[in-house]
Design a protein around this motif. Sequence first.
Motif, PDB file in Angstrom:
ATOM      1  N   VAL A  86       0.855  -1.183   0.000  1.00 58.44           N
ATOM      2  CA  VAL A  86       0.000   0.000   0.000  1.00 58.44           C
ATOM      3  C   VAL A  86       0.896   1.240   0.000  1.00 58.44           C
ATOM      4  CG1 VAL A  86      -1.776   1.284   1.254  1.00 58.44           C
ATOM      5  CG2 VAL A  86      -1.790  -1.202   1.309  1.00 58.44           C
ATOM      6  N   GLN A 115      -6.915   0.931  -2.347  1.00 60.73           N
ATOM      7  CA  GLN A 115      -5.830   1.190  -3.288  1.00 60.73           C
ATOM      8  C   GLN A 115      -6.273   2.292  -4.231  1.00 60.73           C
ATOM      9  OE1 GLN A 115      -3.010  -0.031  -2.742  1.00 60.73           O
ATOM     10  NE2 GLN A 115      -3.207  -2.087  -1.912  1.00 60.73           N
ATOM     11  N   HIS A 128       0.346  -2.073  -6.256  1.00 59.27           N
ATOM     12  CA  HIS A 128      -0.176  -2.821  -5.116  1.00 59.27           C
ATOM     13  C   HIS A 128      -0.112  -4.329  -5.370  1.00 59.27           C
ATOM     14  CE1 HIS A 128      -3.707  -2.233  -7.740  1.00 59.27           C
ATOM     15  NE2 HIS A 128      -4.125  -3.400  -7.270  1.00 59.27           N
TER      16      HIS A 128
END
Length: 153
Positions: A104, A119, A125
């Motif tokens: 993240v 996200q 990610h």
Amino acid sequence: MKKRDLAIIAITVFVMCIPLAIIAHQNNEPRPAMPSTAFDWNSIKAVATKTGEKRQFFDAPTATLDNFECHVTTLNPGEMAHTPHQHPEEELTIVKEGTVEVLVDGQLKTVGPGSVVFQATNKLHSIKNVGSTPAVYYALKWKSSKTAATPNK
């Protein structure tokens, strides 16, 4: 080449274009907005993947979104759903069971059941099961008029 050969070639080309025209027409028609719906966990088929399994709940436009998608992934212990990637859609992950490590905003974070991960658009990610039992999570993505029109990466 004889006239007969040319006629056969012309007919073949015409016949081969029909399926392509049908497919092109189907892809250009707007899909109807998803109505209010209840999705029963037991009625959604689990499809085996190389890392666990996936249940596709929906992937359709809504009254306010160009597209809204929800699936549930089960990751076997030690498995990563995919290598770090990014896409123009924002994504929300809700952990149902297990322990996962998520990338993240450039940092790895470990979260468990009940945790929620957001996200942002075009941010790198990933998600990995770092527990000793299967990890299960909901993944939700959406597209709106503000979503960039670039393909998934």
